[in-house]
Scaffold this motif. Structure first.
Motif, PDB file in Angstrom:
ATOM      1  N   TRP A   1     -68.768  28.810  30.959  1.00 32.17           N
ATOM      2  CA  TRP A   1     -68.857  28.328  29.590  1.00 32.17           C
ATOM      3  C   TRP A   1     -67.958  27.097  29.418  1.00 32.17           C
ATOM      4  O   TRP A   1     -66.867  27.024  29.965  1.00 32.17           O
ATOM      5  CB  TRP A   1     -68.435  29.421  28.604  1.00 32.17           C
ATOM      6  N   HIS A   2     -68.465  26.123  28.627  1.00 35.36           N
ATOM      7  CA  HIS A   2     -67.756  24.872  28.392  1.00 35.36           C
ATOM      8  C   HIS A   2     -67.565  24.682  26.889  1.00 35.36           C
ATOM      9  O   HIS A   2     -68.515  24.816  26.106  1.00 35.36           O
ATOM     10  CB  HIS A   2     -68.540  23.695  28.967  1.00 35.36           C
ATOM     11  N   THR A   3     -66.346  24.361  26.492  1.00 32.94           N
ATOM     12  CA  THR A   3     -66.051  24.130  25.084  1.00 32.94           C
ATOM     13  C   THR A   3     -66.707  22.835  24.618  1.00 32.94           C
ATOM     14  O   THR A   3     -66.602  21.800  25.276  1.00 32.94           O
ATOM     15  CB  THR A   3     -64.535  24.053  24.855  1.00 32.94           C
ATOM     16  N   VAL A   4     -67.388  22.904  23.464  1.00 29.44           N
ATOM     17  CA  VAL A   4     -68.119  21.755  22.932  1.00 29.44           C
ATOM     18  C   VAL A   4     -67.410  21.169  21.714  1.00 29.44           C
ATOM     19  O   VAL A   4     -67.051  19.993  21.687  1.00 29.44           O
ATOM     20  CB  VAL A   4     -69.569  22.131  22.574  1.00 29.44           C
ATOM     21  N   THR A   5     -67.196  21.972  20.676  1.00 29.47           N
ATOM     22  CA  THR A   5     -66.603  21.454  19.447  1.00 29.47           C
ATOM     23  C   THR A   5     -66.102  22.601  18.587  1.00 29.47           C
ATOM     24  O   THR A   5     -66.358  23.784  18.895  1.00 29.47           O
ATOM     25  CB  THR A   5     -67.642  20.628  18.657  1.00 29.47           C
ATOM     26  N   GLU A   6     -65.408  22.259  17.519  1.00 30.78           N
ATOM     27  CA  GLU A   6     -64.962  23.207  16.499  1.00 30.78           C
ATOM     28  C   GLU A   6     -65.306  22.635  15.134  1.00 30.78           C
ATOM     29  O   GLU A   6     -65.399  21.418  14.955  1.00 30.78           O
ATOM     30  CB  GLU A   6     -63.456  23.471  16.592  1.00 30.78           C
ATOM     31  N   ALA A   7     -65.496  23.526  14.171  1.00 29.71           N
ATOM     32  CA  ALA A   7     -65.843  23.087  12.820  1.00 29.71           C
ATOM     33  C   ALA A   7     -65.323  24.094  11.811  1.00 29.71           C
ATOM     34  O   ALA A   7     -65.201  25.294  12.109  1.00 29.71           O
ATOM     35  CB  ALA A   7     -67.358  22.930  12.675  1.00 29.71           C
ATOM     36  N   ALA A   8     -65.010  23.612  10.601  1.00 35.99           N
ATOM     37  CA  ALA A   8     -64.602  24.451   9.478  1.00 35.99           C
ATOM     38  C   ALA A   8     -65.762  24.532   8.491  1.00 35.99           C
ATOM     39  O   ALA A   8     -66.221  23.500   7.987  1.00 35.99           O
ATOM     40  CB  ALA A   8     -63.353  23.893   8.813  1.00 35.99           C
TER      41      ALA A   8
ATOM     42  N   SER B   1     -66.019  32.426   1.037  1.00 34.01           N
ATOM     43  CA  SER B   1     -65.448  32.666   2.361  1.00 34.01           C
ATOM     44  C   SER B   1     -65.315  31.337   3.100  1.00 34.01           C
ATOM     45  O   SER B   1     -66.024  30.368   2.827  1.00 34.01           O
ATOM     46  CB  SER B   1     -66.329  33.625   3.167  1.00 34.01           C
ATOM     47  N   HIS B   2     -64.352  31.340   4.045  1.00 33.05           N
ATOM     48  CA  HIS B   2     -64.137  30.216   4.949  1.00 33.05           C
ATOM     49  C   HIS B   2     -64.303  30.719   6.375  1.00 33.05           C
ATOM     50  O   HIS B   2     -63.854  31.814   6.707  1.00 33.05           O
ATOM     51  CB  HIS B   2     -62.735  29.607   4.789  1.00 33.05           C
ATOM     52  N   LEU B   3     -64.904  29.884   7.232  1.00 29.49           N
ATOM     53  CA  LEU B   3     -65.072  30.238   8.639  1.00 29.49           C
ATOM     54  C   LEU B   3     -64.561  29.110   9.511  1.00 29.49           C
ATOM     55  O   LEU B   3     -64.781  27.929   9.218  1.00 29.49           O
ATOM     56  CB  LEU B   3     -66.548  30.489   8.989  1.00 29.49           C
ATOM     57  N   ARG B   4     -63.882  29.484  10.588  1.00 31.35           N
ATOM     58  CA  ARG B   4     -63.518  28.558  11.639  1.00 31.35           C
ATOM     59  C   ARG B   4     -64.384  28.887  12.839  1.00 31.35           C
ATOM     60  O   ARG B   4     -64.326  30.009  13.344  1.00 31.35           O
ATOM     61  CB  ARG B   4     -62.040  28.690  11.995  1.00 31.35           C
ATOM     62  N   VAL B   5     -65.223  27.925  13.268  1.00 31.34           N
ATOM     63  CA  VAL B   5     -66.223  28.204  14.293  1.00 31.34           C
ATOM     64  C   VAL B   5     -65.958  27.341  15.521  1.00 31.34           C
ATOM     65  O   VAL B   5     -65.795  26.117  15.415  1.00 31.34           O
ATOM     66  CB  VAL B   5     -67.654  27.930  13.770  1.00 31.34           C
ATOM     67  N   GLY B   6     -65.870  27.998  16.680  1.00 32.04           N
ATOM     68  CA  GLY B   6     -65.807  27.302  17.958  1.00 32.04           C
ATOM     69  C   GLY B   6     -67.133  27.436  18.684  1.00 32.04           C
ATOM     70  O   GLY B   6     -67.769  28.493  18.646  1.00 32.04           O
ATOM     71  N   VAL B   7     -67.575  26.368  19.342  1.00 34.31           N
ATOM     72  CA  VAL B   7     -68.876  26.345  20.008  1.00 34.31           C
ATOM     73  C   VAL B   7     -68.666  26.107  21.499  1.00 34.31           C
ATOM     74  O   VAL B   7     -67.967  25.167  21.891  1.00 34.31           O
ATOM     75  CB  VAL B   7     -69.793  25.247  19.428  1.00 34.31           C
ATOM     76  N   GLU B   8     -69.301  26.960  22.321  1.00 38.61           N
ATOM     77  CA  GLU B   8     -69.315  26.812  23.770  1.00 38.61           C
ATOM     78  C   GLU B   8     -70.762  26.737  24.248  1.00 38.61           C
ATOM     79  O   GLU B   8     -71.673  27.245  23.573  1.00 38.61           O
ATOM     80  CB  GLU B   8     -68.603  27.983  24.454  1.00 38.61           C
ATOM     81  N   SER B   9     -70.966  26.142  25.413  1.00 39.35           N
ATOM     82  CA  SER B   9     -72.314  26.042  25.975  1.00 39.35           C
ATOM     83  C   SER B   9     -72.292  26.449  27.440  1.00 39.35           C
ATOM     84  O   SER B   9     -71.264  26.330  28.123  1.00 39.35           O
ATOM     85  CB  SER B   9     -72.864  24.616  25.832  1.00 39.35           C
ATOM     86  N   SER B  10     -73.455  26.917  27.917  1.00 38.82           N
ATOM     87  CA  SER B  10     -73.574  27.363  29.302  1.00 38.82           C
ATOM     88  C   SER B  10     -75.021  27.229  29.747  1.00 38.82           C
ATOM     89  O   SER B  10     -75.952  27.372  28.946  1.00 38.82           O
ATOM     90  CB  SER B  10     -73.121  28.823  29.450  1.00 38.82           C
TER      91      SER B  10
END
Length: 455
Positions: free
Chosen positions: A174-181, A159-168
């Motif tokens: 909420w604030h966008t931090v980064t994305e990763a595959a 499987s492959h995942l595209r992950v977005g990370v937010e922080s609060s």
């Protein structure tokens, strides 16, 4: 020959002078080269900013060959800890947004459960969003978040995942931090069970780690675990702590600046300020200087706070900097910062004791002295054959005993000349020129007065 004779003369003066402070040394038996951590009392007794009046003496009062250790290399340590995870409810259809999701927390801010507008998902099912709790000590720890490692249920074909990370910080904004595959798929040696795995999300160095994190997964997946990788930076030499007492400066009421005289040059590198009143916030500048007449030099700017929030007390993290050792330190409020009251400011400082490498030449007992005349020292390559960086910290360590202080003797002109620095010579030269100018003016005035009185 003249230089060697001058150096020998300085060493003889150092051996015969009475130090301002001294401490006995306990050496490791059978080792010729050793190192010793300099106690704070000896640094404060030193009268030189470069500690050139601090030496190791043998039983005959001779200065042994010695050299100052370089700043210790910093080591990064990493630890892994599991994070609580909660499936974030699907907002459902009908145009509902995330504001309909309710997160229940306890008195310490720890997440208990999440409720959404739609029917809850079955336990253990896949979800497109997940909530993580970094814990209450995120703002009070010397560690920083380096990465997240995710584990999820993966079918045999991968499987492959595209992950977005937010922080609060409050579960509202909420604030966008980064994305990763991320991926977990069979590799070239799939027949033998080999797989290509990338489960790590690197945390950006410039992004602050707030307490709550929200992960967005494409496609949805069931997370079976999330590990937080924490890092901390430590010096290879041991650090020490000492309490500090900053006295308010006169001139304004309430005071806008607090100063401190350590008595000698001390290499401070971290400060945790204790604000006197609860629910206080202040913007401060930390400054230093070597002499009373020198100008203050800024070292660090930081915000100090002490706030009651969510049933607990929040304190600002320690401020860290890189600057040379100094005797005088000052905390100054920035122009628009509110006052902090009329009292003194208490703080806890972290510093790395400097280390002196020496050859145990001569007979014991050996002692460490400070406050005497300046004696020459060597460089590490001169003292340690085939020197390599950090080699001095692998030497056996001698231990300094209790420090005893001696009353400061009245110094004659020859002792003051032996300890004079280049700045001292410039200051004396200036005063000599001024005194000579005054004498010349007095002679001119006397001659002019005679000329006026004469017919």
């Amino acid at each position: 020959m003249v230089g060697a004779a001058a150096a020998a003369g300085l060493w003889a003066v150092a051996a015969s002078a009475t130090p301002a402070a001294q401490a006995p040394l306990q050496l490791t038996a059978g080792e010729g080269l050793q190192r010793v951590e300099i106690p704070l009392e000896l640094l404060r007794a030193s009268r030189r900013a470069d500690w050139s009046d601090l030496q190791v003496l043998n039983a005959q009062g001779e200065v042994v060959p010695q050299a100052w250790a370089l700043p210790p290399p910093e080591l990064e340590r990493e630890r892994s800890a599991p994070l609580p995870r909660f499936a974030w409810p699907d907002p459902g259809t009908g145009g509902r947004d995330q504001t309909a999701v309710q997160v229940q927390v306890d008195a310490q801010g720890a997440v208990v459960r999440i409720q959404g507008p739609s029917a809850p998902s079955p336990q253990g099912s896949a979800s497109a969003r997940w909530l993580l709790d970094l814990g209450p000590d995120i703002h009070r720890s010397a560690e920083w978040l380096a990465a997240l490692e995710l584990a999820w249920e993966t079918p045999g074909e991968g499987s492959h995942l595209r992950v977005g990370v937010e922080s609060s910080a409050d579960l509202r904004q909420w604030h966008t931090v980064t994305e990763a595959a991320l991926l977990d798929v069979p590799g070239v040696g799939a027949a033998s069970g080999e797989r290509l795995v990338q489960r790590r999300i690197e945390w950006p160095a410039a992004a602050p780690a707030l307490r709550y994190l929200r992960l967005s997964l494409q496609p949805a997946a069931r997370l079976t675990g999330v590990q937080a990788l924490w890092r901390t930076r430590e010096a290879s030499a041991a650090s020490a702590t000492t309490p500090l007492h900053f006295e308010p400066e006169a001139g304004t009421s309430p005071p806008r600046a607090w100063s401190l005289d350590l008595g000698g040059a001390v290499p401070l590198r971290e400060l945790r300020l204790e604000l006197p009143q609860r629910n206080s916030v202040a913007r401060l500048v930390l400054e230093q200087r070597d002499r009373d007449e020198a100008a203050w030099q800024p070292v660090a700017r930081f915000t100090a706070f002490r706030l009651d929030r969510d049933g607990q007390e929040w304190r600002s993290p320690p401020v860290r900097w890189t600057a040379p050792a100094a005797r005088h330190w000052r905390l100054r409020l920035e122009e628009r910062s509110p006052a902090l009251g009329n009292g003194a400011l208490e703080a806890l400082a972290v510093w790395t004791p400097p280390q002196l490498v020496f050859a145990a030449r001569g007979e014991p007992p050996f002692r460490l002295v400070a406050g005497g005349p300046v004696a020459p020292s060597l460089t590490l390559p001169q003292l340690l054959p085939h020197y390599e960086a950090g080699q001095e910290y692998r030497l056996p360590q001698a231990v300094a005993g209790p420090v005893t202080l001696a009353p400061a003797p009245a110094q004659g002109w020859h002792a003051r000349l032996a300890q004079a620095s280049a700045a001292d010579w410039r200051r004396w030269a200036l005063w000599a020129v001024l005194a000579l100018a005054v004498i010349v003016l007095a002679l001119l005035a006397r001659r002019l007065s005679r000329d006026i009185r004469s017919p």
